[in-house]
Design an enzyme around this catalytic site. Structure first.
Site, PDB file in Angstrom:
ATOM      1  N   GLU A 157      -2.414  -3.216  -5.288  1.00  0.00           N
ATOM      2  CA  GLU A 157      -3.429  -4.054  -4.939  1.00  0.00           C
ATOM      3  C   GLU A 157      -4.642  -3.281  -5.300  1.00  0.00           C
ATOM      4  O   GLU A 157      -5.615  -3.159  -4.473  1.00  0.00           O
ATOM      5  CB  GLU A 157      -3.587  -4.411  -3.499  1.00  0.00           C
ATOM      6  CG  GLU A 157      -4.236  -5.370  -3.008  1.00  0.00           C
ATOM      7  CD  GLU A 157      -4.261  -5.548  -1.334  1.00  0.00           C
ATOM      8  OE1 GLU A 157      -4.767  -4.589  -0.634  1.00  0.00           O
ATOM      9  OE2 GLU A 157      -3.801  -6.756  -1.081  1.00  0.00           O
ATOM     10  N   CYS A 176       0.811  -1.138  -0.041  1.00  0.00           N
ATOM     11  CA  CYS A 176       0.042  -0.079  -0.015  1.00  0.00           C
ATOM     12  C   CYS A 176       0.888   1.242   0.019  1.00  0.00           C
ATOM     13  O   CYS A 176       0.470   2.289  -0.417  1.00  0.00           O
ATOM     14  CB  CYS A 176      -1.089  -0.040   1.208  1.00  0.00           C
ATOM     15  SG  CYS A 176      -2.037  -1.189   1.083  1.00  0.00           S
TER      16      CYS A 176
HETATM   17  O1  AHR Z   1       1.302  -6.574   3.317  1.00  0.00           O
HETATM   18  C1  AHR Z   1       0.356  -5.740   3.918  1.00  0.00           C
HETATM   19  C2  AHR Z   1      -0.556  -5.200   3.077  1.00  0.00           C
HETATM   20  O2  AHR Z   1      -1.330  -5.962   2.670  1.00  0.00           O
HETATM   21  C3  AHR Z   1      -0.042  -4.560   1.655  1.00  0.00           C
HETATM   22  O3  AHR Z   1       0.438  -3.281   1.897  1.00  0.00           O
HETATM   23  C4  AHR Z   1      -0.972  -4.605   0.832  1.00  0.00           C
HETATM   24  O4  AHR Z   1      -0.679  -4.809  -0.632  1.00  0.00           O
HETATM   25  C5  AHR Z   1      -2.007  -5.455   1.233  1.00  0.00           C
HETATM   26  O5  AHR Z   1      -3.393  -5.077   1.575  1.00  0.00           O
END
Ligand code: AHR
Length: 664
Positions: free
Chosen positions: A384, A248
């Site tokens: 994501e 994220c």
């Molecule tokens: O791994 C933690 C978080 O999980 C990452 O930042 C994100 O891509 C997913 O929601």
């Protein structure tokens, strides 16, 4: 307590001793078998199959692998004196003021003015949950300083939690203009929670910025290098790739706070700091999870990430923002017609990594000390993301990148969950767009991992390949705020990973997530590796990853399990390693009992005299490693004598076994 621990260790040893070949008189009683067809090799297993996912979450970068000891070194936190305190003992007087007039540079717009009315006045820094120091090692204290009247020197000292001085140095040579000054500091004791103090010897005024205490002993002894124990743990994983910088964090809570790689290279004092997206993300009563002091100095930036890939032998896999902020936060969108600068960032990054030194960005790489290309082959478009907004942005990115760099493989997103409407929509659309690799994420209970060990057996063999980019089994434990990194979770991951490996023609890459966590400053659990200011350890999941990655064959082999009835709680995959001429068999026994099986090497022309068995096992599914017991659960290696192409072997309860059999 000691007695219980002793009894437990006896049980562990007994368990592992039971993992062995079966005595000749008992061999005819063996009911179950695994037959590996050596003369029918299948698909090649990509070298990238098992890699790592790095994100600056849980103090993974600042406070973790980036070993700067000073928190808020540039006075750019939202509260500019966070981490710092006045030192005014014994009647010392003076003031601390954060100013913006005539700063060091535009990316470091604030600095500190220290005005001492007496000697002994100054300030202290608390570090990242303390400052870790090792006796006998050298730390470089440095700061940009500018005289603003009178002061000739500053006393630099490190003290322990009781205020006892552990080492000191003197910084002098201040002039009228900003100048970087440095001095070595050698503590006389090891301390995990020291504090840094800067104090005056006389009245006077000085401006300070980029105040740093940095270990000389970094990985490869590089200035601005990384913490050696954590790099070594990564290297020991033999990662096929490193995905960076997230997560994220790539997206940011809003677009202003997104990760922009160009602001993370070059002189660390010129890197523009921003708030960390995980700052205050999980406000709960657990203080470790509310890190108001979580910012990104970008001391670990894209150049260092590429170096880390080189150091660990991993392929670099950068992920870039695709014009979307985190959809769990603001979900801000860049209009389609405004995407050009984002796409340019991607094109420039490829040039930075791979371009000749005559190109604009290739020259920058050379100026930073790396004229040879980094040989980047893959790039992630967005993290994501989900929805039609993602697909339309991905399409524009893919068209522009492929037009200039047709060989770069692009990673696209299947969203945050492993099934459901969003997932189906994205897969359908990305298949239609002939995407290269689609990134699936699954943070699920252990049961899901066991039930999905055959998930990829029936995936289409044509079209986009799979990148299992973030996964971890989320087990539960009563009365604690985190989800435990226990053997139950790791064993389920191991079972699932046999399915990843068996389907290495479809799943080209996979990475556990997240990677790192500071024991006193985490927002997310479980994680692969935990650390404090001085120590670190791998979890049971770490050892599962290591066993799979270090024992990755080069080609799949068909293997089947046979028994008198239905064979349950058993997960296997087999491969051949052309580098060592060995058959590698991975067996996960999730049953609470041992099982004895005949391992048949069908079609083998020649079998060696001795095999190696690496076993990770415990009767206790709740077992965890810790700073004090870092290898409570770790692989144990046995040598096994072979007599021909049939090996009767006992796979103990709750175990992952890797058998390496010399064979042709
Ligand atoms: O791994 C933690 C978080 O999980 C990452 O930042 C994100 O891509 C997913 O929601």
């Amino acid at each position: 307590m000691k007695l219980i621990r002793f009894a437990l260790s006896i049980m562990l040893v007994a368990t592992l001793l039971a993992a062995r070949p079966v005595a000749p008189h008992a061999q005819n009683l063996v009911q179950e078998s695994i037959t590996i067809q050596i003369d029918r090799p299948g698909a090649a297993i990509p070298a990238t199959l098992f890699g790592v996912f790095f994100e600056d979450i849980n103090f993974a970068a600042d406070g973790g692998i980036y070993p700067e000891r000073i928190k808020n070194r540039s006075f750019e936190f939202s509260e500019p004196l966070m981490g710092w305190k006045k030192v005014e003992a014994n009647g010392a007087r003076g003031s601390l003021e954060v100013r913006a007039e005539d700063p060091l540079n535009a990316n470091s717009p604030h600095y500190l003015r220290l005005k001492a009315e007496t000697d002994g006045f100054g300030l202290s820094n608390e570090g990242f949950r303390g400052i870790g120091l090792k006796q006998g090692e050298t730390y470089t204290f440095s700061a940009y300083a500018r005289s603003a009247g009178g002061l000739k020197a500053l006393k630099i000292s490190v003290v322990d939690a009781n205020g006892t001085e552990l080492g000191r140095a003197r910084l002098s040579g201040f002039g009228k203009a900003w100048k970087r000054l440095s001095v070595p500091l050698r503590p006389n004791a090891t301390e995990a929670k020291a504090m840094l103090k800067l104090t005056t010897e006389e009245p006077g005024t000085i401006d300070l910025d980029q105040v740093s205490l940095f270990p000389v002993n970094t990985y490869g002894k590089r200035p601005n290098g990384l913490r050696p124990d954590l790099v070594q743990l990564l290297k020991d994983l033999h990662p096929g790739f490193i995905r960076f910088p997230g997560g994220c964090i790539v997206e940011g809570r809003n677009l202003d706070e997104r990760y922009q790689w160009k602001t993370t290279i070059g002189d660390p004092a010129q890197r523009k700091q921003i708030i960390n997206r995980w700052n205050l993300e999980f406000r709960t009563r657990n203080p470790a999870r509310a890190p108001e002091d979580y910012f990104q100095s970008f001391g670990l930036g894209f150049y260092e990430y590429f170096q880390l890939c080189e150091d660990t032998g991993a392929e670099p896999l950068p992920i870039l923002n695709c014009g979307m902020a985190c959809q769990f936060n603001t979900g801000q969108l860049v209009p389609l017609e405004g995407l050009d600068p984002y796409i340019q960032d991607a094109l420039d990054l490829i040039e930075f990594a791979n371009g000749p030194t005559t190109s604009t960005w290739g020259r920058k790489r050379a100026e930073l000390g790396h004229p040879a290309p980094f040989n980047m082959k893959m790039l992630g478009v967005g993290n994501e993301q989900w929805g039609p907004q993602y697909v339309e942005r991905y399409e524009i990115f893919a068209k522009a990148i492929k037009a200039k760099y047709p060989d770069i493989k692009l990673i696209s997103s299947a969203g945050p969950s492993p099934q459901g409407e969003r997932f189906d929509f994205l897969w359908k659309a990305l298949r239609g767009l002939q995407a290269d690799l689609v990134d699936e994420h699954y943070y699920q209970p252990p049961k899901w991992f066991l039930e999905n060990a055959h998930r990829y057996d029936n995936y289409p063999r044509t079209g986009p390949k799979v990148f299992a980019g973030e996964y971890a089994a989320h087990a539960q434990a009563k009365n604690r705020p985190d989800r435990p990194n226990n053997w139950e979770a790791a064993l389920a991951e191991a079972a699932f990973m046999t399915g990843l490996e068996r389907n290495a023609d479809v799943v080209l890459m996979a990475s556990y997530a997240p990677l790192f966590a500071h024991v006193e400053a985490w927002q997310w659990s479980p994680n692969l590796i935990w650390f404090d200011n001085l120590r670190s350890f791998g979890t049971p999941s770490y050892y599962v990853q290591k066993l799979f990655s270090a024992n990755r064959g080069t080609r799949l082999l068909p293997a089947k399990v046979e028994g008198s009835g239905e064979v349950k709680d058993l997960y296997i995959s087999a491969s051949f390693d052309a580098k060592s001429n060995e058959v590698i068999l991975k067996v996960v026994n999730t049953a609470a009992t041992a099982r004895t099986m005949n391992v048949n090497l069908a079609g083998a022309a020649k079998v060696g005299a001795e095999a190696r068995a690496l076993t990770l096992a415990s009767h206790d599914l709740a077992v965890e490693n810790s700073l004090n017991e870092p290898t409570k659960l770790a692989p144990v290696e046995l040598r096994v004598n072979l007599a021909g192409s049939r090996l009767p072997y006992q796979f103990v309860a709750h175990s992952l076994t890797v058998l390496r059999v010399p064979c042709q």
